[in-house]
Design a protein around this motif. Structure first.
Motif, short mmCIF file in Angstrom:
data_model
loop_
_atom_site.label_atom_id
_atom_site.label_comp_id
_atom_site.label_asym_id
_atom_site.label_seq_id
_atom_site.Cartn_x
_atom_site.Cartn_y
_atom_site.Cartn_z
N LEU A 279 0.04 -1.45 -5.30
CA LEU A 279 -1.22 -2.17 -5.46
C LEU A 279 -2.02 -1.58 -6.60
O LEU A 279 -2.28 -0.36 -6.63
CB LEU A 279 -2.04 -2.11 -4.16
CG LEU A 279 -3.31 -2.96 -4.13
CD1 LEU A 279 -2.97 -4.45 -4.14
CD2 LEU A 279 -4.14 -2.62 -2.89
N VAL A 280 -2.44 -2.44 -7.56
CA VAL A 280 -3.21 -1.98 -8.72
C VAL A 280 -4.38 -2.93 -8.96
O VAL A 280 -4.41 -4.05 -8.44
CB VAL A 280 -2.33 -1.89 -10.00
CG1 VAL A 280 -1.21 -0.88 -9.82
CG2 VAL A 280 -1.77 -3.27 -10.37
N THR A 281 -5.33 -2.48 -9.77
CA THR A 281 -6.49 -3.31 -10.10
C THR A 281 -6.08 -4.42 -11.06
O THR A 281 -5.18 -4.25 -11.88
CB THR A 281 -7.61 -2.47 -10.73
OG1 THR A 281 -7.17 -1.99 -12.01
CG2 THR A 281 -7.98 -1.29 -9.86
N ASP A 282 -6.78 -5.55 -10.94
CA ASP A 282 -6.48 -6.68 -11.82
C ASP A 282 -7.72 -7.53 -12.08
O ASP A 282 -7.63 -8.74 -12.27
CB ASP A 282 -5.37 -7.55 -11.20
CG ASP A 282 -4.73 -8.48 -12.22
OD1 ASP A 282 -4.50 -8.04 -13.35
OD2 ASP A 282 -4.47 -9.65 -11.87
N GLY A 283 -8.89 -6.87 -12.06
CA GLY A 283 -10.12 -7.60 -12.29
C GLY A 283 -11.31 -6.68 -12.31
O GLY A 283 -11.18 -5.46 -12.13
N GLY A 284 -12.49 -7.26 -12.51
CA GLY A 284 -13.72 -6.48 -12.53
C GLY A 284 -14.16 -6.08 -11.13
O GLY A 284 -14.40 -4.91 -10.83
N ARG A 285 -14.27 -7.07 -10.26
CA ARG A 285 -14.53 -6.78 -8.84
C ARG A 285 -13.17 -6.71 -8.16
O ARG A 285 -12.44 -7.68 -8.09
CB ARG A 285 -15.41 -7.87 -8.23
CG ARG A 285 -16.83 -7.83 -8.78
CD ARG A 285 -17.75 -8.77 -8.04
NE ARG A 285 -17.34 -10.17 -8.19
CZ ARG A 285 -17.83 -11.18 -7.48
NH1 ARG A 285 -18.72 -10.94 -6.53
NH2 ARG A 285 -17.43 -12.42 -7.70
N VAL A 286 -12.84 -5.54 -7.65
CA VAL A 286 -11.48 -5.25 -7.20
C VAL A 286 -11.31 -5.55 -5.71
O VAL A 286 -10.41 -6.28 -5.30
CB VAL A 286 -11.12 -3.79 -7.51
CG1 VAL A 286 -9.72 -3.46 -7.00
CG2 VAL A 286 -11.23 -3.52 -9.01
N LEU A 287 -12.15 -4.97 -4.89
CA LEU A 287 -12.07 -5.09 -3.42
C LEU A 287 -13.47 -5.22 -2.85
O LEU A 287 -14.45 -4.84 -3.49
CB LEU A 287 -11.40 -3.85 -2.82
CG LEU A 287 -9.95 -3.55 -3.23
CD1 LEU A 287 -9.60 -2.11 -2.87
CD2 LEU A 287 -8.98 -4.51 -2.54
N CYS A 288 -13.54 -5.74 -1.64
CA CYS A 288 -14.80 -5.74 -0.90
C CYS A 288 -14.51 -5.18 0.49
O CYS A 288 -13.68 -5.72 1.22
CB CYS A 288 -15.39 -7.14 -0.79
SG CYS A 288 -17.00 -7.21 0.04
N VAL A 289 -15.17 -4.07 0.81
CA VAL A 289 -14.99 -3.43 2.12
C VAL A 289 -16.03 -4.03 3.07
O VAL A 289 -17.23 -3.90 2.84
CB VAL A 289 -15.14 -1.91 2.02
CG1 VAL A 289 -14.91 -1.28 3.39
CG2 VAL A 289 -14.16 -1.34 1.00
N VAL A 290 -15.56 -4.68 4.12
CA VAL A 290 -16.42 -5.43 5.03
C VAL A 290 -16.42 -4.76 6.40
O VAL A 290 -15.36 -4.37 6.91
CB VAL A 290 -15.93 -6.89 5.16
CG1 VAL A 290 -16.85 -7.68 6.10
CG2 VAL A 290 -15.88 -7.56 3.79
N ALA A 291 -17.61 -4.62 6.98
CA ALA A 291 -17.71 -3.99 8.31
C ALA A 291 -18.66 -4.78 9.18
O ALA A 291 -19.72 -5.21 8.74
CB ALA A 291 -18.19 -2.55 8.17
N THR A 292 -18.29 -4.97 10.42
CA THR A 292 -19.17 -5.56 11.42
C THR A 292 -19.50 -4.51 12.47
O THR A 292 -18.71 -3.61 12.75
CB THR A 292 -18.51 -6.78 12.10
OG1 THR A 292 -17.24 -6.38 12.64
CG2 THR A 292 -18.31 -7.91 11.12
N ALA A 293 -20.69 -4.66 13.06
CA ALA A 293 -21.13 -3.70 14.08
C ALA A 293 -22.29 -4.32 14.84
O ALA A 293 -22.90 -5.29 14.39
CB ALA A 293 -21.56 -2.38 13.43
#
Length: 427
Positions: free
Chosen positions: A377-391
């Motif tokens: 897995l490698v980067t391929d854009g400006g915004r790479v990932l979004c870490v989402v959390a519910t609580a």
């Protein structure tokens, strides 16, 4: 149901994930998709700009309905093409999508229908001198916008008239935003907090999703250039019940009625970007699709069967449907490439996604990623990932999101450390 999602970013992964968890969805497809969508469904090698190829694929794969993720295919008429082939679509026609495709059209529409927004003037690119003259008469701050699609980066907030003149030159002379700068909107700066309201509508009826707040600037405290969004949370306490009622009465209903009366009924997701001013909520902009990264934090809070809900929108069948929302909070933190929203490298190794997803209440949405031939897995854009959390609480959701974000590593990882903090201060 078999559902196709058009697009390849974080919003599309969030949609595919929600659909895959729906009991009424038997298979989800993404075109062209990304590594995240491939993990929950099937990626199709399709160009969204090739409407005929999309229509053929819909038939070949026995798709029940299609969701259009990004704005450009909608503005270019993909929903019209699919509907002409009797295929249900969650997404507005090209005429209705002008609300996002042309800021000049949207501002004139709001003015015509008495929808609260900032005062403004519109200029053609060949009227630059008149636009400069107008800037000289305006108080600052002032906002200079490229009218067309600019990937969320075409609105320039200028604190001095010199900055405003430079912004106008960037748009018109330097063509920083390409054809989006063929027309320019210059509008008064609005003071207040921003929030996003998403409405699902079948063209006749509508239902409202939990309100959210995006964080557009690259830097903490809202500093630096605008991006496509560096994080979001929902629901936002900034939009209480009374405010949401006012938004529906003064913005949503006249917008949908105005479009219907013009013979261009709106069918899909309507995104209303708001400024919560001392004079009440006012429209900053419309978008004709789910927000990104707002979709990542709103979708997990919808307790409806997502596939059935979206099917009702696509088939003009929202009668009797109500949105059921979780009482939890959801926070999304975007991990971006160093240099974004300007130049950045790609192909950078990403580690730790599996660790993050093992954490309580956390999942990771792919946006700008790809898999190499050996599966790395490698980067391929400006915004790479979004870490989402519910609580159960916003504070805990924030803590979980940042724990997940810290577990993921890649060279140049860039993130804001203040996502959703304004929500804590408002409670």
């Amino acid at each position: 149901m078999r559902v196709l999602v058009i697009g390849s970013g974080g919003r599309e992964h969030a949609l595919c994930r929600a659909l895959a968890d729906s009991s009424s969805c038997t298979h989800v497809f993404a075109a062209p998709g990304n590594p995240g969508t491939a993990a929950v469904g099937t990626n199709l090698s399709l160009d969204p700009a090739d409407h005929s190829a999309v229509a053929r694929s819909v038939q070949e794969h026995d798709i029940d309905y299609t969701i259009i993720g990004p704005e450009k295919p909608l503005v270019d008429g993909i929903a019209d093409h699919l509907r002409a082939h009797d295929h249900p679509v969650m997404g507005p026609s090209a005429d209705a999508a002008r609300l996002e495709g042309s800021k000049a059209f949207a501002k004139s529409f709001m003015q015509e229908h008495g929808i609260p927004t900032a005062s403004f003037r519109t200029f053609e690119a060949n009227e630059a001198e008149a636009a400069h003259d107008y800037i000289r008469t305006q108080p600052v701050p002032v906002v200079v916008k490229a009218s067309g699609l600019a990937g969320g980066k075409g609105a320039l907030v200028c604190t001095t008239r010199e900055e405003a003149h430079e912004a106008l030159d960037r748009i018109v002379d330097d063509r920083d935003f390409g054809a989006a700068g063929d027309r320019v909107v210059i509008e008064a700066f609005m003071e207040g907090d921003e929030a996003s309201v998403f409405v699902l509508t079948d063209g006749d009826r509508y239902v409202v999703c939990p309100p959210s707040q995006d964080h557009k600037a690259i830097g903490e405290g809202g500093t630096g250039p605008n991006t496509g969004g560096m994080g979001a949370y929902a629901p936002t306490p900034l939009v209480d019940g009374a405010t949401l009622t006012a938004v529906c009465r003064t913005v949503v209903e006249p917008t949908l009625k105005g479009l219907s009366d013009a013979g261009t009924p709106y069918q899909g997701i309507l995104y209303v970007g708001l400024m919560l001013t001392d004079d009440g909520p006012k429209v900053v902009e419309y978008n004709c699709r789910w927000g990104d990264p707002e979709a990542q934090v709103v979708l997990p809070l919808l307790e409806n069967d997502h596939a059935a809900l979206f099917d009702a929108v696509a088939r003009n069948a929202l009668t009797g449907v109500q949105v059921r929302a979780s009482a939890e909070a959801c926070v999304g933190v975007v991990l971006a490439s160093q240099g974004y929203p300007h130049d950045y490298d790609t192909g950078v190794l990403i580690e730790g996604v599996d660790l993050a997803e093992q954490m309580e209440g956390v999942h990771v949405i792919h946006a700008g990623t790809r898999l190499t031939e050996d599966g790395t897995l490698v980067t391929d854009g400006g915004r790479v990932l979004c870490v989402v959390a519910t609580a159960p609480t916003l504070e805990t959701a924030i803590e979980r999101a940042y724990e997940g974000a810290d577990a993921i590593q890649f060279d140049g990882k860039t993130l804001r450390r203040d996502i959703a903090r304004s929500g804590l201060m408002a409670t």
